[in-house]
Scaffold this motif. Structure first.
Motif, short mmCIF file in Angstrom:
data_model
loop_
_atom_site.label_atom_id
_atom_site.label_comp_id
_atom_site.label_asym_id
_atom_site.label_seq_id
_atom_site.Cartn_x
_atom_site.Cartn_y
_atom_site.Cartn_z
N ASN A 369 0.82 -1.22 0.00
CA ASN A 369 0.00 0.00 0.00
C ASN A 369 0.86 1.27 0.00
OD1 ASN A 369 -2.50 -1.51 0.20
ND2 ASN A 369 -1.94 -1.88 2.32
N SER A 370 1.90 1.26 -0.82
CA SER A 370 2.82 2.40 -0.83
C SER A 370 2.20 3.69 -1.36
CB SER A 370 4.07 2.07 -1.66
OG SER A 370 4.96 1.28 -0.92
N THR A 371 1.14 3.59 -2.13
CA THR A 371 0.52 4.81 -2.68
C THR A 371 -0.07 5.65 -1.55
OG1 THR A 371 0.01 3.57 -4.69
CG2 THR A 371 -1.12 5.69 -4.38
N SER A 372 -0.91 5.05 -0.72
CA SER A 372 -1.49 5.81 0.40
C SER A 372 -0.41 6.17 1.42
CB SER A 372 -2.59 5.00 1.08
OG SER A 372 -2.10 3.76 1.56
N LYS A 373 0.60 5.31 1.58
CA LYS A 373 1.70 5.62 2.50
C LYS A 373 2.48 6.85 2.02
CE LYS A 373 2.50 0.98 4.38
NZ LYS A 373 3.40 -0.21 4.34
N TRP A 374 2.77 6.93 0.71
CA TRP A 374 3.53 8.07 0.20
C TRP A 374 2.73 9.36 0.40
CZ3 TRP A 374 4.75 12.28 -2.63
CH2 TRP A 374 6.11 12.52 -2.86
N ARG A 375 1.43 9.27 0.17
CA ARG A 375 0.58 10.45 0.35
C ARG A 375 0.58 10.92 1.80
NH1 ARG A 375 -5.86 10.97 -1.30
NH2 ARG A 375 -6.26 12.93 -0.19
N ALA A 376 0.46 9.98 2.76
CA ALA A 376 0.34 10.35 4.17
C ALA A 376 1.68 10.69 4.81
CB ALA A 376 -0.32 9.22 4.94
N ARG A 377 2.73 9.98 4.39
CA ARG A 377 4.01 10.07 5.11
C ARG A 377 5.03 11.01 4.47
NH1 ARG A 377 5.18 3.61 6.07
NH2 ARG A 377 3.43 3.18 7.49
N VAL A 378 5.02 11.10 3.13
CA VAL A 378 6.09 11.82 2.42
C VAL A 378 5.59 13.10 1.76
CG1 VAL A 378 7.98 11.59 0.76
CG2 VAL A 378 7.17 9.56 1.98
N MET A 379 4.38 13.05 1.20
CA MET A 379 3.86 14.21 0.48
C MET A 379 3.81 15.48 1.35
SD MET A 379 0.54 14.23 -2.00
CE MET A 379 -0.68 15.18 -1.10
N PRO A 380 3.44 15.40 2.65
CA PRO A 380 3.45 16.63 3.45
C PRO A 380 4.85 17.25 3.57
CG PRO A 380 2.12 14.94 4.52
CD PRO A 380 2.84 14.26 3.39
N SER A 381 5.89 16.41 3.60
CA SER A 381 7.26 16.94 3.66
C SER A 381 7.65 17.60 2.33
CB SER A 381 8.25 15.83 4.00
OG SER A 381 8.00 15.30 5.28
N LEU A 382 7.21 16.98 1.23
CA LEU A 382 7.45 17.58 -0.09
C LEU A 382 6.84 18.98 -0.15
CD1 LEU A 382 8.02 17.58 -3.22
CD2 LEU A 382 5.80 16.44 -3.47
#
Length: 495
Positions: A369-382
């Motif tokens: 489930n890396s898509t939802s993980k990237w959105r929740a965990r990494v996208m805010p830092s981006l």
């Protein structure tokens, strides 16, 4: 071999801390590995170092559970906290003696309700999984017991209200440990819904609000549970049979949102425990999600495509480890609000946790489930970095290209999307819509694939191509990956 018991430990002249008798001051919904290695460990240390003098009565939240096994061992079990700390391999053993017994509400719910009649009971802890805090209108007050955990808790609180409702200070401090946002507040909402649905009186509703403190908490410890492959050897070394051996990492941190007065009854400072009582747990949750979870999500997919399989091995690869640390220190930490010294210390602990020699943490397991993980965990830092620095964070941007490269599979099956790494295949697992999207775009050019992913608002909640230069930069990295591989991309980025 004798079973673990107080008598067995006395025969062995066990010289560790044991608390044989104390009032039951804590009720715990949940008897699984996590709570026993986290909450019960902390309470055991509080008993030893701060005179907390409390036993914990456990209640198994679902019908299949460990009650019989726990009661056979008089609530005792051996906990091993293992890992890498201050540059050293650590393996600490402790017999936990704070548990008095375990109740099965599906066999005898009245015995659970009787705990509400105990004037010493003051704390309720729970971890009934993310799905546990849910309001089910099918639950009735007359159920024995209610099916949902909030329903059972409402029944229990009403029994307490009937017994002590006229006395101040007889409500509970409720410590919710489920992995959902605002877990304590969500639990309170469910309880109040049941109180209204079941017509349990305005007086009871006011008592719930005024005499009980529902604390939202953040829990942080990897618990690996019963060490099946090692159990026989461990028991032989211990000299007793323990069917409840529990294992976890050395690191542990518990943030409890509530009034400072909680410390008067829960003396965490006296025991020098990594427990923080604060009026706002969210900055600490953000720190964990963005640094620890964000680090995982931003490097593991690229590391897997570079030939790695286990997190620990990645930490011993100079390029991958530097890429991860550069992501954390240069691109994530600047976007967070806690003091930099605290953030740096937490980041240092993350690297040590990832080096844990006792945990084989598979990269493919993290990839789920890396898509939802990237959105929740990494996208805010981006987004935070772009807003702060007015430029793209290079490592985070590259991590998005790693994500696309990892998901660029070729065959959709019932089990998942099949990707290739060298001469081997691997299984990509995510929501059905995600896998179908990547299968439909498997033959796209670099530019077309990146554009399709960036503009998929169902994935990201917005159009990422609107971030100035992001789409072009991701396409640049993806082209480099296809030509030279993820490892070479990391190598070019690390300083």
């Amino acid at each position: 071999m004798k079973k673990l018991s107080y008598a067995t430990l006395k025969e062995q002249n066990y010289d560790g801390y044991l608390l044989e008798d104390a009032p039951e001051r804590v009720l715990q919904f949940g008897e699984g590995n996590f709570l026993r290695a986290f909450v019960d460990y902390f309470i055991d240390v509080l008993n030893e170092k701060a005179g907390f003098n409390s036993k914990v009565v456990l209640c198994q939240p679902i019908a299949p559970g460990l009650a019989d096994m726990i009661n056979e061992q008089e609530g005792l079990y051996t906990l091993f906290l293992r890992g890498f700390q201050d540059g050293q391999k650590v393996n600490k053993k402790r017999v936990i003696s704070c548990v008095s017994r375990c109740l099965n509400p599906y066999k005898d719910f009245e015995e659970v309700l009787k705990c509400a009649d105990n004037p010493d009971l003051r704390f309720i802890a729970c971890n009934t999984t993310e799905a546990g805090i849910a309001y089910d209108p099918a639950c009735q007050f007359s159920d024995v017991p209610a099916d949902s955990y909030p329903g059972k808790l409402t029944q229990f609180l009403y029994r307490r209200f009937e017994k002590f409702g006229k006395e101040a200070g007889k409500g509970f401090i409720i410590l919710s440990c489920e992995l959902i946002d605002d877990n304590g507040k969500e639990l309170e909402k469910c309880v109040l819904k049941y109180a209204e649905q079941w017509n349990l009186s305005e007086e009871f509703i006011n008592w719930v609000k005024e005499e009980n403190t529902f604390c939202s908490t953040l829990v942080d410890r990897i618990v690996t549970g019963y060490p099946r492959a090692e159990a026989a050897d461990i028991c032989a070394e211990l000299g007793y049979e323990d069917n409840l051996i529990d294992t976890g990492e050395i690191f542990g941190f518990w943030v409890i949102e509530g009034p400072q007065s909680i410390k008067d009854e829960f003396p965490v400072d006296k025991a020098d425990l990594p427990i923080l009582i604060t009026d706002n747990h969210k900055p600490y949750k953000q720190r964990k999600v963005r640094i620890l979870n964000g680090a995982h999500t931003s490097f593991v997919l690229g590391a897997y495509l570079a030939g790695q399989d286990i997190v620990r091995d990645c930490m011993h690869d100079d390029v991958i480890c530097k890429f991860m640390n550069q992501t954390i220190y240069d691109e994530i930490i600047p976007t967070l609000t806690l003091p930099k010294a605290e953030l740096d210390a937490f980041a240092h602990s993350v690297t040590e946790r990832f080096k844990n020699p006792f945990i084989d943490h598979q990269l493919l397991a993290i990839s789920l489930n890396s898509t939802s993980k990237w959105r929740a965990r990494v996208m805010p830092s981006l987004k935070g970095y772009v807003e702060l620095k007015k430029e793209l964070p290079a490592c985070i941007t590259a991590s998005f290209a790693f994500y696309i490269a990892f998901f660029n599979g070729q065959e959709l099956t019932d089990e998942g999307l099949v990707g290739t790494r060298g001469d081997n295949t691997y299984l990509i697992k995510d929501d059905k819509a995600v896998l179908e999207f990547y299968a439909a775009h498997k033959d796209d050019s670099v530019e077309d694939l990146v554009h399709a992913v960036c503009t998929n608002e169902d994935f990201w909640g917005e159009d990422l191509s609107a971030i100035d230069g992001f789409e072009a930069a991701v396409a640049f990295y993806l082209a480099d990956i296809r030509e030279n591989g993820t490892y070479e991309v990391m190598k070019k980025l690390v300083k």
